[in-house]
Design a protein around this motif. Sequence first.
Motif, PDB file in Angstrom:
ATOM      1  N   PRO A 272       8.763  -6.433   6.112  1.00  0.00           N
ATOM      2  CA  PRO A 272       7.675  -5.556   6.555  1.00  0.00           C
ATOM      3  C   PRO A 272       8.187  -4.182   6.994  1.00  0.00           C
ATOM      4  CG  PRO A 272       7.909  -7.464   8.013  1.00  0.00           C
ATOM      5  CD  PRO A 272       8.848  -7.672   6.887  1.00  0.00           C
ATOM      6  N   ASN A 273       9.391  -4.128   7.569  1.00  0.00           N
ATOM      7  CA  ASN A 273       9.877  -2.817   8.021  1.00  0.00           C
ATOM      8  C   ASN A 273      10.192  -1.894   6.850  1.00  0.00           C
ATOM      9  OD1 ASN A 273      11.536  -5.030   7.983  1.00  0.00           O
ATOM     10  ND2 ASN A 273      13.177  -4.055   9.121  1.00  0.00           N
ATOM     11  N   GLN A 274      10.608  -2.495   5.721  1.00  0.00           N
ATOM     12  CA  GLN A 274      10.844  -1.681   4.526  1.00  0.00           C
ATOM     13  C   GLN A 274       9.530  -1.070   4.048  1.00  0.00           C
ATOM     14  OE1 GLN A 274      13.626  -0.980   2.993  1.00  0.00           O
ATOM     15  NE2 GLN A 274      12.877  -0.085   1.078  1.00  0.00           N
ATOM     16  N   LEU A 275       8.499  -1.913   4.020  1.00  0.00           N
ATOM     17  CA  LEU A 275       7.180  -1.428   3.588  1.00  0.00           C
ATOM     18  C   LEU A 275       6.730  -0.293   4.497  1.00  0.00           C
ATOM     19  CD1 LEU A 275       5.291  -4.749   2.841  1.00  0.00           C
ATOM     20  CD2 LEU A 275       6.352  -3.181   1.234  1.00  0.00           C
ATOM     21  N   PHE A 276       6.917  -0.512   5.795  1.00  0.00           N
ATOM     22  CA  PHE A 276       6.461   0.494   6.749  1.00  0.00           C
ATOM     23  C   PHE A 276       7.231   1.799   6.572  1.00  0.00           C
ATOM     24  CE2 PHE A 276       6.896   2.443  11.008  1.00  0.00           C
ATOM     25  CZ  PHE A 276       5.572   2.800  11.177  1.00  0.00           C
ATOM     26  N   SER A 277       8.563   1.695   6.428  1.00  0.00           N
ATOM     27  CA  SER A 277       9.316   2.952   6.361  1.00  0.00           C
ATOM     28  C   SER A 277       9.035   3.685   5.048  1.00  0.00           C
ATOM     29  CB  SER A 277      10.811   2.695   6.572  1.00  0.00           C
ATOM     30  OG  SER A 277      11.352   2.061   5.461  1.00  0.00           O
ATOM     31  N   GLU A 278       8.855   2.931   3.962  1.00  0.00           N
ATOM     32  CA  GLU A 278       8.490   3.603   2.703  1.00  0.00           C
ATOM     33  C   GLU A 278       7.166   4.336   2.849  1.00  0.00           C
ATOM     34  OE1 GLU A 278       8.468   0.949  -0.622  1.00  0.00           O
ATOM     35  OE2 GLU A 278      10.629   0.660  -0.557  1.00  0.00           O
ATOM     36  N   ALA A 279       6.204   3.620   3.442  1.00  0.00           N
ATOM     37  CA  ALA A 279       4.870   4.213   3.549  1.00  0.00           C
ATOM     38  C   ALA A 279       4.874   5.424   4.467  1.00  0.00           C
ATOM     39  CB  ALA A 279       3.883   3.168   4.061  1.00  0.00           C
ATOM     40  N   THR A 280       5.553   5.325   5.603  1.00  0.00           N
ATOM     41  CA  THR A 280       5.530   6.467   6.515  1.00  0.00           C
ATOM     42  C   THR A 280       6.295   7.647   5.944  1.00  0.00           C
ATOM     43  OG1 THR A 280       7.342   5.386   7.654  1.00  0.00           O
ATOM     44  CG2 THR A 280       5.212   5.270   8.688  1.00  0.00           C
ATOM     45  N   THR A 281       7.407   7.365   5.276  1.00  0.00           N
ATOM     46  CA  THR A 281       8.170   8.468   4.687  1.00  0.00           C
ATOM     47  C   THR A 281       7.299   9.245   3.719  1.00  0.00           C
ATOM     48  OG1 THR A 281      10.012   6.952   4.761  1.00  0.00           O
ATOM     49  CG2 THR A 281      10.378   9.003   3.634  1.00  0.00           C
ATOM     50  N   THR A 282       6.581   8.518   2.878  1.00  0.00           N
ATOM     51  CA  THR A 282       5.743   9.182   1.898  1.00  0.00           C
ATOM     52  C   THR A 282       4.650  10.002   2.574  1.00  0.00           C
ATOM     53  OG1 THR A 282       6.095   7.230   0.586  1.00  0.00           O
ATOM     54  CG2 THR A 282       4.493   8.794  -0.221  1.00  0.00           C
ATOM     55  N   LEU A 283       4.095   9.446   3.644  1.00  0.00           N
ATOM     56  CA  LEU A 283       2.994  10.156   4.287  1.00  0.00           C
ATOM     57  C   LEU A 283       3.486  11.390   5.035  1.00  0.00           C
ATOM     58  CD1 LEU A 283       0.682   7.356   5.678  1.00  0.00           C
ATOM     59  CD2 LEU A 283       0.160   9.055   3.948  1.00  0.00           C
ATOM     60  N   LEU A 284       4.640  11.289   5.648  1.00  0.00           N
ATOM     61  CA  LEU A 284       5.090  12.395   6.486  1.00  0.00           C
ATOM     62  C   LEU A 284       5.962  13.400   5.736  1.00  0.00           C
ATOM     63  CD1 LEU A 284       5.752  10.628   9.884  1.00  0.00           C
ATOM     64  CD2 LEU A 284       3.808  12.012   9.204  1.00  0.00           C
ATOM     65  N   LEU A 285       6.526  12.994   4.603  1.00  0.00           N
ATOM     66  CA  LEU A 285       7.294  13.948   3.791  1.00  0.00           C
ATOM     67  C   LEU A 285       6.566  14.100   2.456  1.00  0.00           C
ATOM     68  CD1 LEU A 285      10.874  12.510   4.380  1.00  0.00           C
ATOM     69  CD2 LEU A 285       9.916  14.557   5.413  1.00  0.00           C
ATOM     70  N   PRO A 286       5.705  15.077   2.369  1.00  0.00           N
ATOM     71  CA  PRO A 286       4.831  15.171   1.189  1.00  0.00           C
ATOM     72  C   PRO A 286       5.591  15.412  -0.110  1.00  0.00           C
ATOM     73  CG  PRO A 286       4.101  16.611   2.951  1.00  0.00           C
ATOM     74  CD  PRO A 286       5.438  16.108   3.346  1.00  0.00           C
ATOM     75  N   SER A 287       6.882  15.762  -0.041  1.00  0.00           N
ATOM     76  CA  SER A 287       7.604  16.009  -1.288  1.00  0.00           C
ATOM     77  C   SER A 287       8.057  14.713  -1.948  1.00  0.00           C
ATOM     78  CB  SER A 287       8.818  16.900  -1.014  1.00  0.00           C
ATOM     79  OG  SER A 287       9.654  16.254  -0.092  1.00  0.00           O
ATOM     80  N   VAL A 316       1.435   4.998  -1.646  1.00  0.00           N
ATOM     81  CA  VAL A 316       1.815   3.964  -0.685  1.00  0.00           C
ATOM     82  C   VAL A 316       0.792   2.835  -0.613  1.00  0.00           C
ATOM     83  CG1 VAL A 316       3.147   5.521   0.726  1.00  0.00           C
ATOM     84  CG2 VAL A 316       0.747   5.129   1.281  1.00  0.00           C
ATOM     85  N   TRP A 317      -0.230   2.907  -1.475  1.00  0.00           N
ATOM     86  CA  TRP A 317      -1.271   1.883  -1.403  1.00  0.00           C
ATOM     87  C   TRP A 317      -0.706   0.461  -1.503  1.00  0.00           C
ATOM     88  CZ3 TRP A 317      -5.371   2.558   1.016  1.00  0.00           C
ATOM     89  CH2 TRP A 317      -6.429   1.644   0.930  1.00  0.00           C
ATOM     90  N   PRO A 318       0.231   0.194  -2.439  1.00  0.00           N
ATOM     91  CA  PRO A 318       0.777  -1.176  -2.497  1.00  0.00           C
ATOM     92  C   PRO A 318       1.446  -1.589  -1.184  1.00  0.00           C
ATOM     93  CG  PRO A 318       1.445   0.088  -4.411  1.00  0.00           C
ATOM     94  CD  PRO A 318       0.781   1.043  -3.492  1.00  0.00           C
ATOM     95  N   GLN A 319       2.167  -0.659  -0.565  1.00  0.00           N
ATOM     96  CA  GLN A 319       2.838  -0.988   0.695  1.00  0.00           C
ATOM     97  C   GLN A 319       1.807  -1.337   1.779  1.00  0.00           C
ATOM     98  OE1 GLN A 319       4.083   1.089  -1.431  1.00  0.00           O
ATOM     99  NE2 GLN A 319       6.299   0.813  -1.408  1.00  0.00           N
ATOM    100  N   VAL A 320       0.759  -0.507   1.838  1.00  0.00           N
ATOM    101  CA  VAL A 320      -0.281  -0.741   2.842  1.00  0.00           C
ATOM    102  C   VAL A 320      -0.942  -2.095   2.601  1.00  0.00           C
ATOM    103  CG1 VAL A 320      -2.479   0.083   3.725  1.00  0.00           C
ATOM    104  CG2 VAL A 320      -0.677   1.709   3.184  1.00  0.00           C
ATOM    105  N   THR A 321      -1.246  -2.370   1.317  1.00  0.00           N
ATOM    106  CA  THR A 321      -1.877  -3.649   0.998  1.00  0.00           C
ATOM    107  C   THR A 321      -0.968  -4.804   1.396  1.00  0.00           C
ATOM    108  OG1 THR A 321      -2.595  -2.467  -0.944  1.00  0.00           O
ATOM    109  CG2 THR A 321      -3.221  -4.760  -0.787  1.00  0.00           C
ATOM    110  N   GLY A 322       0.327  -4.661   1.137  1.00  0.00           N
ATOM    111  CA  GLY A 322       1.272  -5.718   1.478  1.00  0.00           C
ATOM    112  C   GLY A 322       1.278  -5.999   2.965  1.00  0.00           C
TER     113      GLY A 322
END
Lengths: 346, 328
Positions: A272-287, A316-322
């Motif tokens: 779960p922490n991998q999913l979270f960090s992937e999702a937050t990185t994408t949201l906070l680093l728009p590049s 990040v939708w798959p991560q959020v769904t997971g």
Amino acid sequence: MTSITDILKEEKTMNRIALTISGLLDRKKDRIRHPFRVIMEKEIADHLTGWRFIILTVIIALTCLGSLYTALSNMSQAVKPNDPEGTFFFLKLFTISDGTMPSFMVFIGFLGPLLGIGLGFDAINSEHNRGTLSRILSQPIHRDYIINAKFAAALMVISAMLFVLGMLVMGAGLITLGIPPTAEEFLRMVFFILLSILYVAFWLNLSILFSVLFRQPATAALSAIAVWLFFTVFYPLIVNLVTRSMEPSAAASPYQLVAFEQFRLALLRVMPNQLFSEATTTLLLPSVRSLGPLTMEQMIGAVPGPLPLGQSILLVWPQVTGLAAGTIVSFVISYILFMRREIRPR
Amino acid sequence: MAGNIIELTGLTRKYGQFTAVDNLSLTVARGEIFGLLGPNGAGKSTTILMMLGLTEPDAGTARVCGIDPSTDPVEVKKRVGYLPEEVGFYDDMSGLDNLVYTACLNGLSVKEAQARAGKLLERVGLGNEKHKKTGKYSRGMRQRLGLADVLIKDPEVIILDEPTLGIDPAGVREFLDLIVELSREQKITVLFSSHHLHQVQQVCDRVGLFVAGRLLATGDVQSLASQLFGKSPYTIEAGIETAVHHQGDGTDALKKREEIRNALLEIRGVNEIREDNGIIHLSCSRDLTGEIAAAIISSGVRLTSLSKREYGLDDIYYRYFEGGENHE
């Protein structure tokens, strides 16, 4: 003379205000609340007045302060000319660090589970041990009210806390930087907080599940922490061990390389922490444009620029769904276990 | 039908191989105080849990206030107050707040709840301690708070599961009197579960004897005695001189005792003989005091005492829970 009449008038108004307030309070006392709300309000009050929540809040607030300080003092170096994220100056508050102190984003990822576990590990078993469970369940309420209300109350407390913290960080940034966030930055922030709430909710549910499973709160807390440690420390090690033995040689075809990389990521994404960090990185680093391997072909012609918010969310939708699925699964298991349990006094 | 507030028919609950409640049928009439008497582990608590819908029966049905608790537990719990064996309160809340919480769960507004809780706390004698945290309450106070907690929903039936456990004798007496008073005052049916026969005898109109998951007999104390001791309603205790055991060698003494025993059993109407410490307990179908005295004296043993005993729950209890040597 006029002053006296003024004073009298003033007093009259004040009296009227006092009466209205007491009337309002009275009316509040007259209201019949739904049993679910009664339980939830009590649980929220318990959380807010308990030492545990205060300690957890202080820990998280202090780390936030630390990361905010490093972020602010490194702001000047963080912005480089021609940076595609230059327009998202404000979001840097949450992501940059100088290496001595992790960023706000990393801190939430690390302390969020602790918050969730801390608020849930004794949800059911402590009621049982105190002997209050059988007393409450002999009141005319449905049995699931208890577990639902406990979950909802903890979630509300967590949401309020994370929103407050996030907004405070933003406010502090606003004051020190003097630059207001753009609408998109603000929205990304809100999504980041919502995501953090979801992530904490996952750990909250897991610890509620353990509180249903184990009679002793200490056992439940330890098992939840064990799961957390397993995912943050041991699981990546195991994945490394497994994948290293399978690593294709440098001469392998690109297909093989891509397949291997995808396999490795799939293994990591169980965490779960991998999913979270992937999702937050994408949201906070728009590049960030992709979370998996990209070939040169896909990169050719791409203009280095930030993704719009909608695209980032789509990514990040798959991560959020997971994460949501994990949360729901552990809730359903604890729900079923709790509903089938025979409630004996102590 | 209309008079019965609790009706259990063929209720059975198994835990694996172990049958906790075995084909239990029981009715309790409106307004009575019914005592469920049985030793620990007889299945009393399980029966109560089934009445409240907190556990499902494997077979049979329960109807409480005309409602089936396994299909509609909430409706049953609206009408039934349950005081568990060891009642728990939120220790960090005051007694009043604990009651108000329960009342709010029963659909009362805070204002109403506070008024009613205050009245009930006065009633159970906790008026001065209502703002004290329940963590500081004594065992007896907690139990009385438990009673107030049960009454706050204005129930038709209250179920008390071993409510007097761990209270000192004076407290027990007070507590039981309170139950009887409240039940008479507010016409509440009470189901009182206990292994303590004197308490049951003191308060209950009717008693059900519950052993190993089965109901052996029901009725008031008198009818219970005649049900159980139908054939031998008299108990006579004859004390014999224990010195007889020391005369001659051991076998002689044993023989002598055997002799007396046989002589006594020959008397028509003696059904059961139990001996302990030189006192012979005889269950008889008639008043045989004279015959027994004659038999003992003629056997050459000195009779030191002779008494006729009346039946109480004591005898019922020992008869069923411990069991004597049956001779029929």
